[in-house]
Design an enzyme around this catalytic site. Structure first.
Site, PDB file in Angstrom:
ATOM      1  N   ASP A 137      43.341  40.080  43.404  1.00  0.00           N
ATOM      2  CA  ASP A 137      43.918  40.348  44.720  1.00  0.00           C
ATOM      3  C   ASP A 137      43.756  41.814  45.103  1.00  0.00           C
ATOM      4  O   ASP A 137      43.790  42.698  44.248  1.00  0.00           O
ATOM      5  CB  ASP A 137      45.403  39.982  44.712  1.00  0.00           C
ATOM      6  CG  ASP A 137      45.910  39.581  46.084  1.00  0.00           C
ATOM      7  OD1 ASP A 137      45.121  39.638  47.049  1.00  0.00           O
ATOM      8  OD2 ASP A 137      47.088  39.210  46.199  1.00  0.00           O
ATOM      9  N   HIS A 158      35.111  43.478  48.288  1.00  0.00           N
ATOM     10  CA  HIS A 158      34.681  42.307  47.524  1.00  0.00           C
ATOM     11  C   HIS A 158      33.512  42.653  46.600  1.00  0.00           C
ATOM     12  O   HIS A 158      33.432  42.171  45.468  1.00  0.00           O
ATOM     13  CB  HIS A 158      34.291  41.174  48.473  1.00  0.00           C
ATOM     14  CG  HIS A 158      35.431  40.652  49.289  1.00  0.00           C
ATOM     15  ND1 HIS A 158      36.635  40.286  48.725  1.00  0.00           N
ATOM     16  CD2 HIS A 158      35.547  40.434  50.637  1.00  0.00           C
ATOM     17  CE1 HIS A 158      37.449  39.860  49.693  1.00  0.00           C
ATOM     18  NE2 HIS A 158      36.816  39.949  50.848  1.00  0.00           N
ATOM     19  N   LEU A 199      32.265  34.880  25.187  1.00  0.00           N
ATOM     20  CA  LEU A 199      33.424  34.637  26.048  1.00  0.00           C
ATOM     21  C   LEU A 199      33.231  33.362  26.858  1.00  0.00           C
ATOM     22  O   LEU A 199      32.164  33.129  27.430  1.00  0.00           O
ATOM     23  CB  LEU A 199      33.603  35.821  27.003  1.00  0.00           C
ATOM     24  CG  LEU A 199      34.737  35.702  28.024  1.00  0.00           C
ATOM     25  CD1 LEU A 199      36.096  35.839  27.327  1.00  0.00           C
ATOM     26  CD2 LEU A 199      34.584  36.761  29.125  1.00  0.00           C
TER      27      LEU A 199
END
Length: 239
Positions: free
Chosen positions: A16, A33, A127
């Site tokens: 956020d 972004h 990962l």
């Protein structure tokens, strides 16, 4: 740093503050972004170094389609570029990448890139990185209910066979452990329709730091706060 602490197995993050961060610098929202996407790459690398096995980020929700068209278009363009970059990063770091959400709501070329990315990284042992795209927790549950209803209608399952475990296998996260820790940036303190089923026993950590400014040090703070929680109940997975 992070000595004698328990590292959460699965961390979920709501990314956020990209737009607000950009606005504070006099830049368009899309600039935020772009910077946020770079932060994702950094945190993926740092998280795995710390011992986190699963990282899930909330990148684009079902509600995000309601944003201004020019911002949505810019986000989709950024997504296309990011999927290319992610493929290269995954190959380098042996990262296993998976997309959560309703992929059918995305453009065909994006769906094709997602399929390529997931197929190419499926057997990687680094990962486990999940990206929630066109994702909503309620939507995910509804889609799972429809799967269950179809099995019932076809006589392949009866109502007595439905358990939490069986229902969980119908969700987008069917073979993933539930998140141990949720991090949300930019001082927002809600879960915004993210992993509603999966976060029944997740610890929450909220920070005022905007996502583009989130760093290894901020991740360490979140893990240290997680270690101060008293998790005595017996229903938590991986605890």
């Amino acid at each position: 740093m992070l000595e004698n602490v328990k590292i959460p197995n699965h961390v979920a993050i709501i990314l956020d503050g990209n737009g607000r961060w950009a606005k504070s610098k006099g830049m368009p929202r899309n600039y935020g972004h772009v910077q946020g996407a770079k932060t994702v790459e950094t945190i993926c690398e740092e998280a795995y170094k710390m011992g986190i096995q699963y990282l899930t980020v909330y990148a684009f929700s079902t509600e995000n389609w309601n944003r201004p068209k020019d911002e949505v278009d810019a986000l989709m363009k950024l997504l296309r570029n990011y999927l290319k970059t992610c493929l290269k990063t995954a190959e380098k770091n042996r990262m296993c990448v998976r997309i959560l959400g309703d992929k059918t709501g995305l453009d065909n070329d994006i769906q094709a890139r997602i399929e390529e990315l997931e197929k190419a990284t499926r057997n990687n042992e680094g990962l486990h990185f999940q990206i929630a795209l066109n994702y909503g927790g309620r939507d995910e549950i509804i889609r799972a209910v429809r799967k269950a209803a179809a099995l019932l209608a076809q006589g392949k399952m009866n109502g007595e066979e439905m358990t939490e475990e069986v229902f969980g296998r119908m969700l987008d996260t069917y073979d993933l452990p539930d998140p141990d820790l949720l991090i949300r940036t930019c001082n927002e303190q809600r879960i915004s329709n993210f992993l509603l089923w999966q976060m029944a026993y997740t610890e929450f950590y909220f920070t005022a730091v905007s996502w583009p400014d989130f760093s290894k040090e901020e991740l360490v703070k979140a893990i240290e706060a997680y270690n101060k929680r008293d998790r005595r109940y017996g229903l938590v997975k991986n605890d």
